[in-house]
Motif scaffolding. Structure first.
Motif, PDB file in Angstrom:
ATOM      1  N   MET A 126      -0.418   6.634  16.079  1.00  0.00           N
ATOM      2  CA  MET A 126       0.377   7.359  15.095  1.00  0.00           C
ATOM      3  C   MET A 126       1.412   6.433  14.488  1.00  0.00           C
ATOM      4  O   MET A 126       2.374   6.032  15.128  1.00  0.00           O
ATOM      5  CB  MET A 126       1.083   8.554  15.747  1.00  0.00           C
ATOM      6  N   GLU A 127       1.224   6.079  13.235  1.00  0.00           N
ATOM      7  CA  GLU A 127       2.125   5.150  12.578  1.00  0.00           C
ATOM      8  C   GLU A 127       3.042   5.908  11.629  1.00  0.00           C
ATOM      9  O   GLU A 127       2.670   6.905  11.024  1.00  0.00           O
ATOM     10  CB  GLU A 127       1.337   4.109  11.785  1.00  0.00           C
ATOM     11  N   GLU A 128       4.263   5.420  11.510  1.00  0.00           N
ATOM     12  CA  GLU A 128       5.229   5.968  10.580  1.00  0.00           C
ATOM     13  C   GLU A 128       5.502   4.912   9.518  1.00  0.00           C
ATOM     14  O   GLU A 128       6.264   3.970   9.750  1.00  0.00           O
ATOM     15  CB  GLU A 128       6.527   6.324  11.301  1.00  0.00           C
ATOM     16  N   PRO A 129       4.847   4.991   8.344  1.00  0.00           N
ATOM     17  CA  PRO A 129       5.039   3.953   7.330  1.00  0.00           C
ATOM     18  C   PRO A 129       6.455   3.933   6.817  1.00  0.00           C
ATOM     19  O   PRO A 129       7.142   4.957   6.778  1.00  0.00           O
ATOM     20  CB  PRO A 129       4.049   4.349   6.230  1.00  0.00           C
ATOM     21  N   VAL A 130       6.906   2.751   6.424  1.00  0.00           N
ATOM     22  CA  VAL A 130       8.241   2.604   5.872  1.00  0.00           C
ATOM     23  C   VAL A 130       8.269   3.199   4.478  1.00  0.00           C
ATOM     24  O   VAL A 130       7.469   2.850   3.616  1.00  0.00           O
ATOM     25  CB  VAL A 130       8.638   1.116   5.810  1.00  0.00           C
ATOM     26  N   ASP A 131       9.172   4.127   4.250  1.00  0.00           N
ATOM     27  CA  ASP A 131       9.348   4.725   2.935  1.00  0.00           C
ATOM     28  C   ASP A 131      10.200   3.797   2.078  1.00  0.00           C
ATOM     29  O   ASP A 131      11.283   3.377   2.476  1.00  0.00           O
ATOM     30  CB  ASP A 131      10.032   6.094   3.076  1.00  0.00           C
TER      31      ASP A 131
ATOM     32  N   ALA B 212       5.192  -6.089  11.260  1.00  0.00           N
ATOM     33  CA  ALA B 212       5.880  -6.842  10.201  1.00  0.00           C
ATOM     34  C   ALA B 212       6.111  -6.001   8.951  1.00  0.00           C
ATOM     35  O   ALA B 212       6.964  -6.337   8.128  1.00  0.00           O
ATOM     36  CB  ALA B 212       5.074  -8.088   9.849  1.00  0.00           C
ATOM     37  N   GLN B 213       5.365  -4.911   8.787  1.00  0.00           N
ATOM     38  CA  GLN B 213       5.574  -4.021   7.646  1.00  0.00           C
ATOM     39  C   GLN B 213       6.542  -2.882   7.959  1.00  0.00           C
ATOM     40  O   GLN B 213       6.824  -2.057   7.093  1.00  0.00           O
ATOM     41  CB  GLN B 213       4.229  -3.432   7.185  1.00  0.00           C
ATOM     42  N   GLY B 214       7.018  -2.822   9.182  1.00  0.00           N
ATOM     43  CA  GLY B 214       7.960  -1.786   9.575  1.00  0.00           C
ATOM     44  C   GLY B 214       7.322  -0.547  10.146  1.00  0.00           C
ATOM     45  O   GLY B 214       8.024   0.420  10.459  1.00  0.00           O
ATOM     46  N   HIS B 215       6.004  -0.528  10.328  1.00  0.00           N
ATOM     47  CA  HIS B 215       5.332   0.624  10.930  1.00  0.00           C
ATOM     48  C   HIS B 215       5.713   0.738  12.411  1.00  0.00           C
ATOM     49  O   HIS B 215       5.777  -0.269  13.117  1.00  0.00           O
ATOM     50  CB  HIS B 215       3.814   0.506  10.792  1.00  0.00           C
ATOM     51  N   ARG B 216       5.903   1.950  12.839  1.00  0.00           N
ATOM     52  CA  ARG B 216       6.287   2.235  14.230  1.00  0.00           C
ATOM     53  C   ARG B 216       5.151   2.944  14.950  1.00  0.00           C
ATOM     54  O   ARG B 216       4.586   3.909  14.425  1.00  0.00           O
ATOM     55  CB  ARG B 216       7.545   3.097  14.268  1.00  0.00           C
ATOM     56  N   THR B 217       4.819   2.479  16.155  1.00  0.00           N
ATOM     57  CA  THR B 217       3.758   3.079  16.950  1.00  0.00           C
ATOM     58  C   THR B 217       4.241   3.236  18.387  1.00  0.00           C
ATOM     59  O   THR B 217       4.671   2.252  18.999  1.00  0.00           O
ATOM     60  CB  THR B 217       2.489   2.204  16.941  1.00  0.00           C
TER      61      THR B 217
ATOM     62  N   GLU C  19       8.966  -3.159  20.851  1.00  0.00           N
ATOM     63  CA  GLU C  19       8.006  -4.259  20.933  1.00  0.00           C
ATOM     64  C   GLU C  19       7.775  -4.783  19.523  1.00  0.00           C
ATOM     65  O   GLU C  19       7.438  -4.015  18.617  1.00  0.00           O
ATOM     66  CB  GLU C  19       6.684  -3.794  21.536  1.00  0.00           C
ATOM     67  N   LEU C  20       7.989  -6.071  19.331  1.00  0.00           N
ATOM     68  CA  LEU C  20       7.800  -6.682  18.023  1.00  0.00           C
ATOM     69  C   LEU C  20       6.369  -7.189  17.900  1.00  0.00           C
ATOM     70  O   LEU C  20       5.938  -8.042  18.679  1.00  0.00           O
ATOM     71  CB  LEU C  20       8.788  -7.827  17.811  1.00  0.00           C
TER      72      LEU C  20
END
Length: 382
Positions: free
Chosen positions: A1-6, A81-86, A311-312
């Motif tokens: 489940m990714e949360e894309p950067v708005d 690197a795109q800011g997506h969170r999982t 975690e990066l």
């Protein structure tokens, strides 16, 4: 489940990300904060006896002994690197076939030359942050020992003492006793990974050289991970090779972290004339640059609903680089939405001449776990 950067919230996220990363890094600067302060006067000290490691109270964690230091929540949120969170859920191994034996770094704030046997929160933070995640691979053993303390290190550095002149005989005596107790009462023929950072790596280097290298105990060695040792060279061991591939067993992984472009290297990776420093990248033991997976603690200002670690992913890479000054693990910040923030954060985390020493274990921690898992599988396959 990714949360894309708005895109509309990116400036806010960048600012929050900066604060979080900075606070996370600052929370790990145990050694850095200690050595930068005014040296403390030496208090009167009582004679130190070797601990009885049959007493459960002499272990921070081992099977059946854990106050939460090695079992507290290790869940994380992975940020790419795109800011997506999982979300990343930690799961301890149910029936691990190997053991991990760990010696924590210089962390104690006890005022004397050597720490007592009552680990403070700073020692427990080191164990939890550097070692507990290996519980997904192995049974965990972390002895308490009379370590050379941060106040004592301040005094030594104020007198310009060199690492090889520091009094490590007392802590080594403890580590040796803990190791021998483990072999006699807990090992039962199992494979074992040794891990240590800074002072822990210094002590394990001696232990391996005296008790394992070319000795019967070498048959039990799955691997050794020695991070931030100032005097680890190609001649340190004779019968134990360095690791060349991820699943290789019976080998050594060793490194000291420095930022790309940081050539102010006084403490680590120098080697000796004709005897180069050891550097093996946990992300690519055979050589070359590879992504590293850093685990950093959640900052105190983050919502309680966030997991305790970040975690990066895809934001940092590393490569062992040899040059006229020695061999070190060069950490590079990769392009991404947080590249500028990480640049500032790692600049703050670095220590003049010591590089990214406080983060030696944290920056490639995900890679260490992955490599240890592959080594465990290979060991079981034997």
């Amino acid at each position: 489940m990714e949360e894309p950067v708005d895109s509309g919230s990116e400036p806010i996220l960048r600012e929050v990300g900066m604060v979080r990363i900075m606070m996370a890094l600052a929370g790990l600067l145990i050694v850095g904060a200690g050595v930068a302060q005014t040296p403390l006067p030496l208090p009167a000290e009582a004679p130190i006896t070797v601990p009885n490691y049959s007493d459960p109270a002499t272990w921070i964690c081992r099977p059946g002994v854990d106050d939460g230091t090695c079992s507290a929540n290790l869940d994380a949120v992975a940020i790419d690197a795109q800011g997506h969170r999982t979300p990343v859920t930690y799961a301890p191994a149910k029936a691990p076939k190997i053991d991990c034996f760990y010696i924590y770094p210089t962390a104690s704030m006890d005022p004397g030359t050597f720490s007592d046997m009552n680990p403070g929160p700073e020692e427990k933070r080191a164990v939890h942050g550097q070692f507990a995640r290996l519980g997904s691979v192995c049974r965990l053993f972390a002895p308490i020992y009379h370590q050379f303390t941060i106040p004592a290190l301040r005094r030594a550095l104020a007198g310009q003492a060199k690492a090889d002149s520091l009094p490590f005989d007392v802590p080594y005596r403890d580590v040796l006793a803990a190791w021998r107790h483990y072999l006699a009462h807990d090992n039962q023929g199992r494979g074992v990974i040794l891990l240590g950072h800074s002072q822990g790596a210094i002590l394990l280097k001696r232990l391996i050289a005296e008790e394992i290298d070319g000795k019967p105990a070498q048959k039990k060695l799955v691997a050794a991970y020695l991070a931030g040792n100032p005097d680890l060279t190609a001649s340190s061991f004779h019968a134990i090779p360095t690791c060349k591939v991820i699943g290789q067993t019976g080998c050594i992984v060793a490194w000291s972290d420095y930022r790309d472009g940081d050539d102010n290297r006084r403490a680590f990776g120098a080697g000796k004339p004709g005897d180069p420093a050891l550097c093996v990248n946990p992300a690519s033991p055979g050589g070359g640059r590879a992504p590293i997976k850093a685990f950093l603690p959640r900052p105190g200002m983050a919502p309680e609903s966030d997991p305790p670690y970040i975690e990066l992913i895809g934001q940092l890479s590393a490569e062992c680089v040899s040059d006229a000054a020695g061999a070190v693990l060069r950490v590079r910040i990769e392009p991404g939405v947080y590249a500028d923030l990480l640049t500032t954060a790692l600049n703050h985390a670095g220590m003049p001449g010591w590089g990214l020493h406080p983060l030696d274990m944290s920056l490639p921690q995900g890679n260490i776990v992955d490599m240890a898992a592959a080594q465990s599988a290979a060991w079981k396959g034997r």
